[in-house]
Design a protein around this motif. Sequence first.
Motif, mmCIF file in Angstrom:
data_model
loop_
_atom_site.group_PDB
_atom_site.id
_atom_site.type_symbol
_atom_site.label_atom_id
_atom_site.label_comp_id
_atom_site.label_asym_id
_atom_site.label_seq_id
_atom_site.Cartn_x
_atom_site.Cartn_y
_atom_site.Cartn_z
ATOM 1 N N ARG A 253 0.837 -1.212 0.000
ATOM 2 C CA ARG A 253 0.000 0.000 0.000
ATOM 3 C C ARG A 253 0.864 1.251 0.000
ATOM 4 N NH1 ARG A 253 -3.597 0.598 4.636
ATOM 5 N NH2 ARG A 253 -2.079 -0.657 5.784
ATOM 6 N N LEU A 254 1.966 1.201 0.723
ATOM 7 C CA LEU A 254 2.895 2.328 0.748
ATOM 8 C C LEU A 254 3.472 2.575 -0.642
ATOM 9 C CD1 LEU A 254 5.587 3.116 3.389
ATOM 10 C CD2 LEU A 254 6.296 2.885 1.021
ATOM 11 N N TRP A 255 3.905 1.513 -1.306
ATOM 12 C CA TRP A 255 4.472 1.653 -2.653
ATOM 13 C C TRP A 255 3.432 2.185 -3.632
ATOM 14 C CZ3 TRP A 255 6.654 -3.923 -2.006
ATOM 15 C CH2 TRP A 255 7.847 -3.864 -1.259
ATOM 16 N N ILE A 256 2.203 1.670 -3.537
ATOM 17 C CA ILE A 256 1.149 2.126 -4.448
ATOM 18 C C ILE A 256 0.874 3.609 -4.236
ATOM 19 C CG2 ILE A 256 -1.306 1.924 -5.011
ATOM 20 C CD1 ILE A 256 -1.088 -1.067 -4.381
ATOM 21 N N MET B 271 11.183 6.733 9.321
ATOM 22 C CA MET B 271 12.380 6.196 8.687
ATOM 23 C C MET B 271 12.129 4.790 8.149
ATOM 24 S SD MET B 271 14.836 8.337 8.573
ATOM 25 C CE MET B 271 16.313 7.346 8.411
ATOM 26 N N VAL B 272 11.309 4.023 8.829
ATOM 27 C CA VAL B 272 10.946 2.691 8.328
ATOM 28 C C VAL B 272 10.223 2.828 6.991
ATOM 29 C CG1 VAL B 272 9.501 0.668 8.727
ATOM 30 C CG2 VAL B 272 10.866 1.614 10.596
ATOM 31 N N ALA B 273 9.292 3.779 6.911
ATOM 32 C CA ALA B 273 8.541 3.978 5.670
ATOM 33 C C ALA B 273 9.464 4.362 4.522
ATOM 34 C CB ALA B 273 7.476 5.063 5.876
ATOM 35 N N VAL B 274 10.399 5.298 4.767
ATOM 36 C CA VAL B 274 11.306 5.730 3.702
ATOM 37 C C VAL B 274 12.238 4.592 3.300
ATOM 38 C CG1 VAL B 274 13.117 7.374 3.070
ATOM 39 C CG2 VAL B 274 11.183 8.131 4.439
ATOM 40 N N SER B 275 12.698 3.819 4.259
ATOM 41 C CA SER B 275 13.582 2.693 3.940
ATOM 42 C C SER B 275 12.860 1.663 3.080
ATOM 43 C CB SER B 275 14.089 2.041 5.229
ATOM 44 O OG SER B 275 14.865 2.951 5.987
#
Length: 314
Positions: free
Chosen positions: A64-67, A124-128
Amino acid sequence: MFDVALNVLPIFLMILIGWAVVASGYLKPEAGIALSEFVFKLAVPVLIFRTLAEADFHGAFPVRLWIAYFAGVAVTWAVGHIIASQLFRTDQRTATVAGVSAAFANNVFIGLPLVDRLVGPKGMVAVSILLAVHLPIMMVASSLLIERAERRDIGKQSEGWYALFRYLGLNLSRNPLVFGVLGGIIWHFSGIPLTGVPKIVADQLAAVAAPAALLSLGMAMRRYGLGGNAALASSSSVLKLFLLPACVLVFSKLLGLSHEWQAALVLTSSVPTGINAWLIAAQFRTAEKLAASTITLTTGFGVLTVMFWAWMVG
């Protein structure tokens, strides 16, 4: 808003300091090249490794984050391409570079330090997680679209899918960011805690990643400038600084991402255009001045627009 400025201004002040020490002759440009290599090949990969190794995903679903992010990229890229080709009547190669310049954020050198400062570990987890696929997707898309544009503009024969993906595979297999992502994921799922000497070393290298990245970016800015296509570069800059983060914010909300992940994605999408946009243009020898001008404009005005988006996401 004042609190937001206190957190955003130091990011861009570090870039300005990097630019000033080279522009004044205090340090040679070669120092910036060496510092950039240290950041890209060691400090940032270790930062990504440590972030993913210690991450608590809480069952989060990264697709979902990538989309959410790449849907915003697709919309912005398409709008940039259409404006360049239809409004400015450019050839297809220049229009492709205009699109990638509007959609390629500097996630590594500015996005990571910004999210680390404003959002914290969850951001930072999301950006990584984003960086795990960002460079491969952007490089593949850019290469495919520019090769297609060359066939339309000058009738260049395609080198074939095998040659293209072999080239991309070789580049990605040597990319230090890929090593950091894979190493962090493997360590995380091994269940081994990151403690003792490895933890201390990783923390020390990760601590210098953000300031070194910002300084090296400022030192590298000397090689760019306003090299032409000012009107088109201004258009791409507006799309980069406003349309991309707006689209990412909308898609993040529609897909129900957590507040921290929404903030991280919007902030990292709001930062100036990444140097990779210029590298792609230079690789295909097309519209280098357009990409360079967009990098300069977005970096110059980014200090204001990033503060706006930081305020928007709270």
